[in-house]
Design an enzyme around this catalytic site. Structure first.
Site, PDB file in Angstrom:
ATOM      1  N   CYS A  24       8.999 -61.135  25.310  1.00  0.00           N
ATOM      2  CA  CYS A  24       8.794 -62.541  25.669  1.00  0.00           C
ATOM      3  C   CYS A  24       8.467 -62.656  27.151  1.00  0.00           C
ATOM      4  CB  CYS A  24      10.034 -63.365  25.330  1.00  0.00           C
ATOM      5  SG  CYS A  24      11.508 -62.783  26.180  1.00  0.00           S
ATOM      6  N   CYS A  27      10.879 -61.262  29.631  1.00  0.00           N
ATOM      7  CA  CYS A  27      10.767 -59.813  29.806  1.00  0.00           C
ATOM      8  C   CYS A  27       9.735 -59.487  30.880  1.00  0.00           C
ATOM      9  CB  CYS A  27      10.364 -59.150  28.494  1.00  0.00           C
ATOM     10  SG  CYS A  27      11.585 -59.272  27.187  1.00  0.00           S
ATOM     11  N   CYS A  91      -3.712 -14.164  32.523  1.00  0.00           N
ATOM     12  CA  CYS A  91      -2.473 -13.684  33.129  1.00  0.00           C
ATOM     13  C   CYS A  91      -1.600 -14.858  33.543  1.00  0.00           C
ATOM     14  CB  CYS A  91      -2.767 -12.803  34.343  1.00  0.00           C
ATOM     15  SG  CYS A  91      -3.606 -13.692  35.679  1.00  0.00           S
ATOM     16  N   CYS A  94      -3.058 -17.496  35.811  1.00  0.00           N
ATOM     17  CA  CYS A  94      -3.864 -18.511  35.123  1.00  0.00           C
ATOM     18  C   CYS A  94      -2.976 -19.633  34.601  1.00  0.00           C
ATOM     19  CB  CYS A  94      -4.632 -17.886  33.959  1.00  0.00           C
ATOM     20  SG  CYS A  94      -5.788 -16.592  34.427  1.00  0.00           S
ATOM     21  N   ASP A 496      33.246 -28.862  13.168  1.00  0.00           N
ATOM     22  CA  ASP A 496      33.777 -29.980  12.399  1.00  0.00           C
ATOM     23  C   ASP A 496      34.270 -29.383  11.077  1.00  0.00           C
ATOM     24  OD1 ASP A 496      34.145 -32.713  11.438  1.00  0.00           O
ATOM     25  OD2 ASP A 496      32.399 -32.285  10.186  1.00  0.00           O
ATOM     26  N   ASP A 706      27.737 -31.959  10.891  1.00  0.00           N
ATOM     27  CA  ASP A 706      26.701 -32.446   9.977  1.00  0.00           C
ATOM     28  C   ASP A 706      26.664 -33.957   9.834  1.00  0.00           C
ATOM     29  OD1 ASP A 706      29.071 -32.768   8.617  1.00  0.00           O
ATOM     30  OD2 ASP A 706      28.208 -32.293   6.665  1.00  0.00           O
ATOM     31  N   ASP A 710      29.357 -36.771  14.352  1.00  0.00           N
ATOM     32  CA  ASP A 710      29.308 -35.524  15.124  1.00  0.00           C
ATOM     33  C   ASP A 710      28.224 -35.553  16.196  1.00  0.00           C
ATOM     34  OD1 ASP A 710      31.347 -34.283  13.615  1.00  0.00           O
ATOM     35  OD2 ASP A 710      29.913 -33.744  12.059  1.00  0.00           O
TER      36      ASP A 710
END
Length: 813
Positions: A24, A27, A91, A94, A496, A706, A710
């Protein structure tokens, strides 16, 4: 590697900054205020429609300062990531020159160039045009092209420019150089086969100026860019030998013995041979990535309106029905709707045995179907498919630089100028000291030819490419080279419990009601509270209630308390199901059922307590029941912990369970340390504590998890290991993703990272040692140019070959 602030923008060349997050007019004002707060900014015009800002100043503006000010205001620069295929690099020098050229393009935030893959990975503002980047590469003396992506798989990555070269230039150079070398061989046996000098010139000239033209082009490009590279050293060295020979031929005639055409021709031949062998070896370092890209079929058998038809993969849509016949490769990620069959996912997850798939199971595109026909519903396409994400992770890891590479970059930046200086000093020292300028020239040529920045440039990326490729085949996806390097230094791993060390499928093993309450009533209320929850314990309660045929009443006002429990209203009364810790916080008296709870905890079971509010909110809750949950340990958990102990790694388990249940699991697995009754928000703090357990000697700590809860701990750890069987949030926060729920992949990943880092160090040692020993020997006259050329050609080949020895690595059983 981070890049220095880009200060190319000035008052006469304003920047157009693409900005995201504006919604808006207010902002716009906040963004303008944030930009004008940066020292040096005199004008900032923000356009909401184009989501951009035009910024200019009365002094050079640092992009980092503009970005920091926007971030503080809650807005961000819109960025893009591009991959360029670079041609002409030979090399490490480069690599440095291409990186510097790219970083000088206004709006480039990061630029990393990989000599082994001949690619540049660039992070830049979204306003940066690819043409500007390609122009910068061309100006630096190299060729470039944008690497396009098809369905999430980058094209042309498996065939960089240098790898397409055939071996015919090497063969022609060898045939022309052979007659020049034979007289030297003849002298050892007392034969005099010396060719006429003009014939030598005729044979050497095509090798020098036609087959060796690439060295002149690349060397001249380096000179124009104010730098140097391997090609410049070869061009100067061989030209000096060739020029000295022409001089001797003209002054002393065609039968003079002081001709060195064979040195120039043989050096070029050997360097061409070395580069050809090197590119063949480099191709082997990306075998795993190319194998992954070949997994996806080009077409799929789609069922629409009851009719099966073969369609290109690009024509598929989400929720399409795909038919996979026995023995075919599965073309897309999907959910099995009909049929049952074993599926071989070994090239994707590293799982050696086929996995049985039934309706409701998920399958991954690229896997091979067994003997049964499957009907799938497509769940992911293109860049969102599992295979595409795996390829992107592997490409990212292979394209990024490891921290150890920074030292190499610093050396490479000054390598060629230092070698040129040593060659000049060698020429003057021998010429002025002995008066034999011919010998002085040959010694200087040997210095130029033996110096090899190629080995330095290839030492790290080739080992990383092989290591990450092997890891991918084992089901271990490394996000970047830094994670791979840090994993080698790990001394502590925190796990965990649920879903990591255990199967993550707990079951309700016992329900002990309070006096006056039946087990059926307690289970009914507990299942009502758990409606709609995806927590593993909630599923266990609902499944048990369903098996017993209990009708579950609706609950209202459900409120989840992460790490503590859940509360809701059932038939107008407030019920709570929570942990022992939460019950203590609420002041609930648990003595009546504590004996049953202690017995269950001694067996490693988790306890939840069900209570009911009998009066106003400030009155005590009535204890209804104690629920015990059991979750089986993974078969891989115990051998994984044993393997970590064998590697000298400290093991820790973080669990929300009470101390007794957590200690029971720890005893079964032989864990070194247990942290029980841990809330999700505490895990990141504990990981930090583990790092600083010894303040004088902080250790590297990994976190394995997982779940969504976590993610903060995975991000806080030096390296996060996420199970691909878990959530996307966890995988996004982790540095390493394990493609199957096998905890043994953790010690395997650490072992492989240690082997990879060891190869990097070996390569760097030999690359440095080769130059440290070879250049002084050449300067002292102990090496003739041909031996120096052979040594240089073999140095980079030996580095790549040493990296390829990683392929012999096998997972520890």
């Amino acid at each position: 590697m981070s890049t220095p602030p880009n200060v190319n923008a000035t008052a006469t060349t304003p920047w157009t900054l693409p900005i995201e997050g504006m919604t808006c007019a207010s902002c716009v004002k906040r963004v303008e205020k944030a930009l004008k707060a940066v020292p040096g900014v005199v004008q900032a015009e923000v356009n909401l429609a184009t989501e951009s800002a035009l910024v200019s100043g009365d002094a050079p503006l640092a992009l980092s300062a503009l970005k920091a000010s926007l971030d503080k205001a809650g807005y961000h620069l819109r960025e893009q990531t591009l991959t360029l295929l670079i041609g002409g690099m030979t090399c490490a020098s480069c690599v440095g020159r291409v990186e510097r050229a790219l970083k000088q393009v206004p709006g480039v935030l990061e630029a990393e160039v990989n000599l082994a893959t001949e690619q540049a990975s660039i992070r830049a503002l979204a306003s940066v045009e690819p043409d500007a980047l390609l122009a910068a590469v061309l100006k630096a003396g190299y060729t470039g092209q944008l690497a396009h992506s098809a369905d999430g798989l980058t094209e042309a990555v498996a065939a960089p420019v240098a790898w397409s070269r055939s071996g015919w230039p090497v063969l022609v150079a060898a045939l022309l150089a052979l007659p020049l070398v034979l007289p030297m061989v003849g002298e050892w046996s007392g034969q005099h086969w010396m060719l006429n000098g003009w014939w030598q010139l005729l044979l050497a000239a095509p090798v020098q100026f036609m087959l060796g033209a690439r060295f002149y082009r690349a060397g001249w490009a380096a000179v124009r860019a104010g730098s140097g590279n391997m090609d410049l050293l070869v061009a100067l060295g061989t030209s000096a030998a060739f020029g000295l020979s022409v001089y001797e031929l003209i002054v002393h005639g065609p039968m003079t013995m002081n001709l060195y055409f064979e040195s120039a021709a043989v050096v070029i031949t050997l360097v061409l041979l070395g580069k050809w062998l090197e590119t063949r070896a480099k191709r082997q370092t990306t075998e795993a990535l190319r194998a992954l890209k070949k997994l996806r079929p080009d077409v799929a058998r789609v069922r629409r309106e009851g009719v099966d038809a073969e369609l290109p993969i690009a024509a598929l849509r989400l929720d399409d029905l795909v038919v996979v016949r026995p023995g075919e490769r599965i073309p897309v990620d999907g959910e099995v709707i009909e049929g049952a069959s074993p599926v071989d996912e070994s090239l994707i997850t590293g799982e050696s045995l086929p996995v049985d798939k039934h309706p409701g199971d998920h399958v991954v595109g690229g896997a091979v179907n067994g003997e049964g026909q499957l009907l799938l519903r497509t769940t992911a396409l293109g860049a969102e498919s599992t295979l595409a994400r795996i390829v992107r992770l592997v490409e990212s890891a292979q394209g990024k630089k490891a921290p150890i590479q920074r030292m190499v970059d610093q050396v490479s930046a000054v390598f060629v100028p230092v070698v040129l200086g040593i060659a000049l000093l060698t020429l003057l020292a021998w010429g002025l000291g002995t008066g034999n300028w011919e010998h002085a020239v040959l010694n200087a040529v040997a210095v130029l030819v033996i110096a090899c920045p190629c080995a330095l440039g290839l030492a790290t990326p080739t080992a990383i490419m092989v290591g990450t490729g092997i890891a991918a085949r084992q089901g271990i996806l490394v996000k970047d080279a830094e994670a791979l390097e840090i994993a080698a230094q790990l001394r502590c791993v925190a796990f965990d419990k649920t879903g990591t060390l255990t199967l993550g499928k707990p079951r309700l093993t016992a329900l002990t009601p309070a006096p006056g309450i039946t087990a059926a009533q307690a289970l009914c209320w507990a299942a009502s509270l758990q409606q709609g929850s995806e927590h593993p314990l909630a599923k266990a309660v609902r499944e048990d209630a369903a098996e017993k045929g209990i009708d579950v009443p609706p609950a209202t006002g459900l409120r989840a308390l992460p790490g503590r429990g859940i509360t809701a209203q059932i038939d107008g009364q407030a019920y709570t199901l929570g942990s022992s810790r939460y019950m203590r916080e609420l002041g609930v008296e648990l003595a009546a059922l504590q004996g049953a709870a202690d017995a269950a905890q001694a067996q490693g079971h988790s306890i939840s307590w069900l209570t009911r509010q009998e009066g106003p909110p400030d009155t005590a809750s009535l204890l209804i029941a104690a629920l015990a949950f059991g979750d089986s340990l993974k078969s891989s958990a115990l051998p994984a912990i044993k393997a970590l102990h064998g590697m000298g790694v400290h093991s820790v388990m973080l669990s929300g369970d009470n101390q007794a249940a957590a200690q029971s699991v720890a005893r079964q697995l032989g864990l070194d340390e247990v942290r029980a009754e841990v809330l999700p928000e505490d895990k990141a703090r504990i990981v930090t504590e583990l790092k600083l357990a010894n303040a004088s000697n902080p250790r590297r700590v990994a976190m394995v998890g997982d779940g969504i809860n976590d993610a903060p701990a995975l991000a806080a750890a030096d390296v996060g290991f996420a199970m691909a069987t878990g959530t996307d949030v966890a995988m996004a926060a982790a540095g390493i993703t394990l493609m199957r729920g096998d905890v043994c992949l953790v010690p395997q990943a650490i072992d492989l990272s240690r082997r990879t880092v060891a190869k990097i160090r070996q390569n760097l040692f030999w690359a440095f040692a080769y130059n440290v020993v070879g250049i002084p020997l050449a300067a002292m006259g102990a090496l003739n140019p041909m031996l120096a050329g052979a040594a240089m050609a073999l140095s980079s080949v030996s580095v790549v070959s040493n990296a390829l020895l990683l392929k012999r690595w096998k997972p520890r059983t």
